[in-house]
Structures are given as C-alpha cells and as structure tokens.
Design an enzyme around this catalytic site. Structure first.
Site, PDB file in Angstrom:
ATOM      1  CB  CYS A  95      -0.987  -0.055   1.154  1.00  0.00           C
ATOM      2  SG  CYS A  95      -2.397   1.043   0.925  1.00  0.00           S
ATOM      3  CG  HIS A 198      -3.383  -3.207   4.366  1.00  0.00           C
ATOM      4  ND1 HIS A 198      -2.186  -2.626   4.715  1.00  0.00           N
ATOM      5  CD2 HIS A 198      -4.017  -2.297   3.588  1.00  0.00           C
ATOM      6  CE1 HIS A 198      -2.117  -1.419   4.186  1.00  0.00           C
ATOM      7  NE2 HIS A 198      -3.211  -1.190   3.498  1.00  0.00           N
TER       8      HIS A 198
HETATM    9  N1  GLN Z   1      -1.864   6.978   1.780  1.00  0.00           N
HETATM   10  C1  GLN Z   1      -2.226   6.008   0.875  1.00  0.00           C
HETATM   11  C2  GLN Z   1      -3.648   6.057   0.344  1.00  0.00           C
HETATM   12  O1  GLN Z   1      -4.582   6.370   1.062  1.00  0.00           O
HETATM   13  C3  GLN Z   1      -1.868   4.650   1.442  1.00  0.00           C
HETATM   14  C4  GLN Z   1      -2.852   4.092   2.440  1.00  0.00           C
HETATM   15  C5  GLN Z   1      -2.360   2.829   3.114  1.00  0.00           C
HETATM   16  O2  GLN Z   1      -1.173   2.506   3.120  1.00  0.00           O
HETATM   17  N2  GLN Z   1      -3.270   2.099   3.712  1.00  0.00           N
HETATM   18  O3  GLN Z   1      -3.785   5.794  -0.813  1.00  0.00           O
END
Ligand code: GLN
Length: 250
Positions: A95, A198
């Site tokens: 992510c 995740h």
């Molecule tokens: N900041 C990023 C987004 O919202 C990554 C989010 C995350 O790692 N869960 O796209």
C-alpha cells in the site's frame, strides 16, 4: 543450514492494519523450513546498507506518514534502495510502501508528493477510498500449473497505474486493486513485489510467502534448489473462508 536477514524499513511509520504480520509470517514459515531469520528495524536517520539484508519490507502508511518519510527515502536511502532493486534484492511493499516505490503521489486534494521513482508507476488520489476485502488471481504464484487465488484487505485513496516494464501481481476477481479500472492488482519488477493487500497479506497466502523466501534463498545461496512442502491446512481454511464470504460461494 540457510539463514535470511530481513529488514523492516520504517516500522514505526509504515505499519497500518497489522502489516508487520508479513514479517511474522516470513519468520514463522522460514522456521518451519528450518531456516534461521534475523529482523532488523531501520527507520528515519538510520544508515541503510542493503547488502546486509536478503528481504526488505515496507508496510502501508497514510499520506501523513508518507510525507514524513519522503525526505529520508529520497535523499538518504533512495540511491541504495534503487541499487538493491536493480541488483535483484527481494522487496515486499504494501500500500503506502508500494506507492513510495513509484514516481509520485498526487493526493485527492491536489498535493503532488515526489516519490522514489524506483519503479515506473504513479499514484493519483481519489476522494472516495477503496475499502474492503479483495481476491485476486496471480499467475506468478502458481500451485502446480494453476494460478493461485490470493486474499487480502484494501483501504486506499490512491489509484496506482503501471508504466513500462512493470507487471501486475495479479488480476482482480473481487475488489478494486490498483485503481478500480484496469483490473490489475499490485506490481512486480525484478524481485520487487508490491500489493495493496493488507490483512496481513502473507499469513493467509503461504505460497506467496514461500515464493518470496525462495527468491531470497536463490539470490543468497547458489546451491539452493527448492523449499519443502508444508502442511497448509490452517492457512488454506482461513483463505477459503474469506473467499467464500467475498465471492459468496458455498
Ligand atoms: N496513503 C495512501 C492512500 O490512502 C496509502 C494508504 C495505506 O497505506 N493504507 O492511498
């Protein structure tokens, strides 16, 4: 006796939704394969020598944490990370860590954050977050001749698009994946594996865990051939129950 050194990059800032579970899964499966592991945490201000590590992990983080990391990753560790990638080091990036590997992240409110540019991909934020369970199929990770179905949980605003020479990790069966448009999920470049999943990703997807361990062992030990087969009854049951709920199959 083989051993593997794992580096958790920015563990204090990039670890949303229990992404550290991926490190635990790598360690536990390595132990079951009789491979020793050592995990080293490296964060902002720490020196980073990629030759000390066999697998490098970056978890997810929100826009806020990504901005905090930006200067360190670009100015302190960037050259070393890029050299490690070109030298076939194994990376797993989830992510926010995935987005960091790309060229930039344009947030939904118009801020453009320059990222590493180690992989030809870029991310554009959308006002609506993409949240929920995800199932995707990867023909990079195969069970015999069959592509494996991988389950995870996604929560991101960023939509990621893949450029030249970057393969998707898989094709979405249910969920959004990279951007909710092109059907791709994740990215693979050399030995760098990126995903929006995740969950944590690796505990429920043991063939992917073994794939990463095998890649790292092949890099380190020229005589390494293959990992043995473990009993994945529990992991398979966990994955199947998620898939049944998501795909509404009996
Ligand atoms: N900041 C990023 C987004 O919202 C990554 C989010 C995350 O790692 N869960 O796209």
């Amino acid at each position: 006796m083989y051993d593997l050194n794992i580096c958790h990059l920015y563990p204090d800032l990039l670890n949303t939704y229990g992404d550290r579970g991926n490190i635990l899964a790598l360690q536990k499966r390595a132990q079951w394969h009789s491979i020793d592991t050592l995990v080293t945490n490296v964060t902002i201000g720490d020196s980073f020598d990629s030759s000390l590590y066999d697998i490098i992990f970056l978890g997810g983080g929100q826009d806020y944490e990504q901005e905090i990391i930006q200067s360190d990753v670009l100015n302190q560790k960037g050259t070393e990370i890029k050299a490690a990638i070109e030298g076939m080091k194994v990376f797993l990036c989830i992510c926010g860590g995935y987005q960091l590997m790309g060229k930039y992240y344009k947030t939904w409110d118009g801020k453009e954050i320059e990222f590493l540019g180690a992989l030809d991909l870029w991310t554009v934020g959308g006002k609506e977050r993409m949240i929920g369970n995800i199932v995707f199929e990867s023909d990079i990770i195969k069970a015999g001749d069959n592509p494996v179905r991988i389950v995870g949980f996604e929560n991101h605003s960023g939509r990621t698009y893949l450029g030249q020479g970057i393969k998707p990790l898989g094709r979405v069966i249910s969920g959004n994946g990279n951007n909710g448009e092109d059907g791709f999920e994740g990215a693979v470049y050399k030995n760098v594996y990126c995903s929006y999943s995740h969950g944590s990703l690796l505990p429920k997807n043991p063939l992917l865990t073994d794939h990463l361990l095998s890649l790292a062992l092949k890099q380190k030990y020229p005589d390494f051939e293959a990992l043995g087969v473990l009993d994945d009854t529990f992991e398979d049951a966990a994955r199947s129950s998620v898939m049944q709920r998501i795909l509404k199959t009996p």
